[in-house]
Design a protein around this motif. Structure first.
Motif, PDB file in Angstrom:
ATOM      1  N   MET A  44     -45.960 -45.400   0.503  1.00 16.18           N
ATOM      2  CA  MET A  44     -47.306 -44.926   0.783  1.00 16.18           C
ATOM      3  C   MET A  44     -47.893 -45.731   1.939  1.00 16.18           C
ATOM      4  O   MET A  44     -47.828 -46.959   1.938  1.00 16.18           O
ATOM      5  CB  MET A  44     -48.160 -45.043  -0.467  1.00 16.18           C
ATOM      6  N   THR A  45     -48.473 -45.066   2.908  1.00 13.24           N
ATOM      7  CA  THR A  45     -48.871 -45.717   4.142  1.00 13.24           C
ATOM      8  C   THR A  45     -50.351 -45.588   4.423  1.00 13.24           C
ATOM      9  O   THR A  45     -51.083 -44.839   3.765  1.00 13.24           O
ATOM     10  CB  THR A  45     -48.102 -45.086   5.319  1.00 13.24           C
ATOM     11  N   ALA A  46     -50.785 -46.356   5.430  1.00 16.04           N
ATOM     12  CA  ALA A  46     -52.177 -46.273   5.853  1.00 16.04           C
ATOM     13  C   ALA A  46     -52.495 -44.885   6.397  1.00 16.04           C
ATOM     14  O   ALA A  46     -53.641 -44.434   6.331  1.00 16.04           O
ATOM     15  CB  ALA A  46     -52.462 -47.338   6.903  1.00 16.04           C
ATOM     16  N   THR A  47     -51.493 -44.196   6.916  1.00 14.88           N
ATOM     17  CA  THR A  47     -51.715 -42.836   7.412  1.00 14.88           C
ATOM     18  C   THR A  47     -52.132 -41.915   6.267  1.00 14.88           C
ATOM     19  O   THR A  47     -53.060 -41.105   6.402  1.00 14.88           O
ATOM     20  CB  THR A  47     -50.445 -42.292   8.080  1.00 14.88           C
ATOM     21  N   ALA A  48     -51.463 -42.068   5.137  1.00 15.30           N
ATOM     22  CA  ALA A  48     -51.834 -41.280   3.960  1.00 15.30           C
ATOM     23  C   ALA A  48     -53.227 -41.654   3.477  1.00 15.30           C
ATOM     24  O   ALA A  48     -54.006 -40.798   3.049  1.00 15.30           O
ATOM     25  CB  ALA A  48     -50.810 -41.499   2.847  1.00 15.30           C
ATOM     26  N   PHE A  49     -53.555 -42.925   3.565  1.00 16.19           N
ATOM     27  CA  PHE A  49     -54.881 -43.379   3.160  1.00 16.19           C
ATOM     28  C   PHE A  49     -55.947 -42.816   4.089  1.00 16.19           C
ATOM     29  O   PHE A  49     -56.980 -42.319   3.643  1.00 16.19           O
ATOM     30  CB  PHE A  49     -54.911 -44.909   3.167  1.00 16.19           C
ATOM     31  N   ALA A  50     -55.683 -42.865   5.378  1.00 13.53           N
ATOM     32  CA  ALA A  50     -56.640 -42.326   6.355  1.00 13.53           C
ATOM     33  C   ALA A  50     -56.874 -40.843   6.113  1.00 13.53           C
ATOM     34  O   ALA A  50     -58.004 -40.349   6.271  1.00 13.53           O
ATOM     35  CB  ALA A  50     -56.125 -42.560   7.773  1.00 13.53           C
ATOM     36  N   ALA A  51     -55.830 -40.126   5.703  1.00 15.70           N
ATOM     37  CA  ALA A  51     -55.949 -38.685   5.487  1.00 15.70           C
ATOM     38  C   ALA A  51     -56.869 -38.343   4.315  1.00 15.70           C
ATOM     39  O   ALA A  51     -57.336 -37.199   4.216  1.00 15.70           O
ATOM     40  CB  ALA A  51     -54.564 -38.079   5.248  1.00 15.70           C
ATOM     41  N   LEU A  52     -57.141 -39.317   3.454  1.00 19.94           N
ATOM     42  CA  LEU A  52     -58.038 -39.071   2.319  1.00 19.94           C
ATOM     43  C   LEU A  52     -59.502 -39.067   2.731  1.00 19.94           C
ATOM     44  O   LEU A  52     -60.361 -38.649   1.950  1.00 19.94           O
ATOM     45  CB  LEU A  52     -57.816 -40.139   1.245  1.00 19.94           C
ATOM     46  N   HIS A  53     -59.788 -39.523   3.950  1.00 12.13           N
ATOM     47  CA  HIS A  53     -61.170 -39.558   4.446  1.00 12.13           C
ATOM     48  C   HIS A  53     -61.491 -38.202   5.082  1.00 12.13           C
ATOM     49  O   HIS A  53     -61.445 -38.034   6.299  1.00 12.13           O
ATOM     50  CB  HIS A  53     -61.338 -40.680   5.470  1.00 12.13           C
ATOM     51  N   ARG A  54     -61.806 -37.222   4.247  1.00 16.63           N
ATOM     52  CA  ARG A  54     -61.951 -35.847   4.711  1.00 16.63           C
ATOM     53  C   ARG A  54     -63.415 -35.435   4.823  1.00 16.63           C
ATOM     54  O   ARG A  54     -64.230 -35.773   3.968  1.00 16.63           O
ATOM     55  CB  ARG A  54     -61.224 -34.889   3.761  1.00 16.63           C
ATOM     56  N   ALA A  55     -63.702 -34.688   5.856  1.00 18.11           N
ATOM     57  CA  ALA A  55     -65.042 -34.116   6.006  1.00 18.11           C
ATOM     58  C   ALA A  55     -65.270 -33.103   4.897  1.00 18.11           C
ATOM     59  O   ALA A  55     -64.401 -32.263   4.611  1.00 18.11           O
ATOM     60  CB  ALA A  55     -65.180 -33.450   7.374  1.00 18.11           C
ATOM     61  N   GLY A  56     -66.423 -33.168   4.255  1.00 19.34           N
ATOM     62  CA  GLY A  56     -66.752 -32.232   3.189  1.00 19.34           C
ATOM     63  C   GLY A  56     -66.197 -32.611   1.840  1.00 19.34           C
ATOM     64  O   GLY A  56     -66.606 -32.062   0.816  1.00 19.34           O
TER      65      GLY A  56
END
Length: 251
Positions: A1-13
């Motif tokens: 599990m990577t920071a990229t996956a973590f960043a993807a959790l910051h979603r608009a809406g």
């Protein structure tokens, strides 16, 4: 599990609701409720060890907790106070240690110290661990006077230094939240307040990360006190109580 996956959790809406743990059991219990990302709370870590929060006193305890949780089946973001040093290179090295044990994110607070020094710490972390998600916190509302211009000045400096997200705990005014969310090209993180906007309202305002901070630790402590005093008074304690075997299974 990577920071990229973590960043993807910051979603608009659909902002990331980040609950914050203070030990192994609390982190795994939260993960068991479906939270795919868990943070740590510096207050909880400090209080559990009998140490002051926000005084750079819990470096070892913070790293020890990251070591216990970093290989767990959830994404871990670590509250590292101010990085536990005024030396940007030392902060960068601490971030490298966190990443080495599996953390994918770090939260760094400026404690209203010089903005250029905090920006240098962010840049050092970005250089030392390019893949780590850096959430840059300013305390202008948390312990300052909440000046919007100063808040914007600091967050702009931190973004320019390489921050992946910006964090303004203590900010609850919907208009100011919306203005900051629209201004930056990275996720805005706010601290949930029971007296502030709801999670749904924060999503509508453009917030992409909502942290629970020390709320869970303080609520757990409050529940423990209520239980003890209820038993002393001859009353039956109320509220949810995990079974012994359920807690044991978290080990």
């Amino acid at each position: 599990m990577t920071a990229t996956a973590f960043a993807a959790l910051h979603r608009a809406g659909e902002p990331l609701l980040l609950p914050c743990a203070w030990d192994h059991a609390s982190a795994f219990a939260l993960a068991g409720q479906g939270f795919g990302a868990v943070g740590t709370t510096s207050l909880g870590v400090a209080a559990a060890g009998g140490l002051p929060d926000g005084a750079s006193a819990t470096r070892d305890e913070t790293l020890r907790l990251a070591l216990a949780l970093g290989s767990a089946p959830f994404l871990l973001s670590v509250d590292a106070e101010d990085g536990f040093s005024d030396d940007p290179d030392q902060v960068g090295e601490f971030a490298r240690e966190l990443a080495a044990v599996g953390a994918v994110g770090i939260n760094l607070e400026d404690a209203l110290g010089p903005a250029d020094r905090h920006a240098a710490k962010i840049a050092a972390v970005r250089s030392a661990v390019p893949g780590l998600f850096v959430n840059a916190r300013t305390d202008t509302y948390w312990s300052g006077d909440g000046d919007p211009a100063e808040t914007l000045r600091r967050l702009t400096a931190y973004r320019e230094a390489g921050a992946d997200g910006v964090f303004v705990p203590g900010l609850t005014d919907p208009g100011r939240i919306a203005a900051l969310a629209a201004h930056f090209d990275v996720p805005l993180n706010v601290l949930y307040s029971p007296t502030g906007p709801t999670l749904a309202h924060l999503a509508d305002l453009g917030v992409r990360r909502v942290s629970l901070g020390s709320l869970l630790y303080r609520r757990a402590l409050g529940a423990a006190l209520e239980t003890a005093t209820a038993v002393r008074a001859g009353r039956t304690p109320e509220g949810a109580t995990p079974a012994y075997d359920e807690v044991r299974a978290l080990g």
